[in-house]
Design a protein around this motif. Structure first.
Motif, mmCIF file in Angstrom:
data_model
loop_
_atom_site.group_PDB
_atom_site.id
_atom_site.type_symbol
_atom_site.label_atom_id
_atom_site.label_comp_id
_atom_site.label_asym_id
_atom_site.label_seq_id
_atom_site.Cartn_x
_atom_site.Cartn_y
_atom_site.Cartn_z
ATOM 1 N N LEU A 14 -37.406 44.949 9.723
ATOM 2 C CA LEU A 14 -36.783 43.866 10.480
ATOM 3 C C LEU A 14 -37.823 43.109 11.318
ATOM 4 N N ILE A 15 -38.765 43.840 11.902
ATOM 5 C CA ILE A 15 -39.851 43.197 12.657
ATOM 6 C C ILE A 15 -40.704 42.341 11.729
ATOM 7 N N LEU A 16 -41.029 42.879 10.564
ATOM 8 C CA LEU A 16 -41.822 42.131 9.588
ATOM 9 C C LEU A 16 -41.092 40.868 9.129
ATOM 10 N N ALA A 19 -41.205 38.289 12.031
ATOM 11 C CA ALA A 19 -42.527 37.669 12.146
ATOM 12 C C ALA A 19 -42.783 36.707 10.989
ATOM 13 N N SER A 20 -42.365 37.091 9.782
ATOM 14 C CA SER A 20 -42.539 36.210 8.622
ATOM 15 C C SER A 20 -41.709 34.941 8.770
ATOM 16 N N GLY A 21 -40.500 35.088 9.283
ATOM 17 C CA GLY A 21 -39.656 33.912 9.522
ATOM 18 C C GLY A 21 -40.264 32.976 10.544
ATOM 19 N N THR A 25 -41.600 29.045 9.751
ATOM 20 C CA THR A 25 -41.059 27.857 10.419
ATOM 21 C C THR A 25 -42.011 27.247 11.441
ATOM 22 N N ASP A 26 -43.183 27.829 11.640
ATOM 23 C CA ASP A 26 -44.136 27.330 12.631
ATOM 24 C C ASP A 26 -44.846 26.090 12.104
ATOM 25 N N SER A 27 -44.803 25.026 12.884
ATOM 26 C CA SER A 27 -45.422 23.767 12.440
ATOM 27 C C SER A 27 -46.947 23.865 12.400
ATOM 28 N N ALA A 28 -47.553 24.640 13.300
ATOM 29 C CA ALA A 28 -49.014 24.797 13.278
ATOM 30 C C ALA A 28 -49.457 25.496 11.998
ATOM 31 N N PHE A 29 -48.653 26.444 11.529
ATOM 32 C CA PHE A 29 -48.987 27.129 10.285
ATOM 33 C C PHE A 29 -48.881 26.183 9.098
ATOM 34 N N LYS A 30 -47.878 25.306 9.142
ATOM 35 C CA LYS A 30 -47.712 24.349 8.047
ATOM 36 C C LYS A 30 -48.869 23.363 8.001
#
Length: 101
Positions: A14-16, A19-21, A25-30
């Protein structure tokens, strides 16, 4: 060591997933990809090292009181922080600091 229970494995999964979610959805990652998490990843690796190193210190250094390990750790942190403050010229910011109630 025993393998984690089903409940523990579910919690880790659930933690993984959480964190993956977040990363998905993080704009900096995109925009930047994995480079956006470089400093965070380095901090986590350093934190893991420090936790293991701290455990070794606690196990091998005898202290008089329960608080001795806290004092020892805090005393070890003072020299690097002073060097960092001098290196980043933090003293020049003091005249501009305003304390408000």
């Amino acid at each position: 060591r025993a393998f984690p229970s089903v409940k523990s494995l579910f919690a880790l999964l659930l933690i993984l997933l959480g964190a993956s979610g977040y990363v998905y959805t993080d704009s900096a990652f995109k925009l930047s990809g994995w480079a956006a998490y470089t400093w965070c990843s380095l901090w986590i690796l350093l934190l893991c090292f420090l936790m293991v190193f701290g455990k070794v210190i606690v196990d091998h250094v005898s202290m008089q009181s329960m608080f001795g390990h806290v004092y020892y750790t805090n005393c070890l942190s003072v020299p690097p922080m002073l060097l960092m403050g001098v290196g980043l010229n933090e003293a020049s910011a003091w005249p501009h600091v305003r304390f408000t109630p």
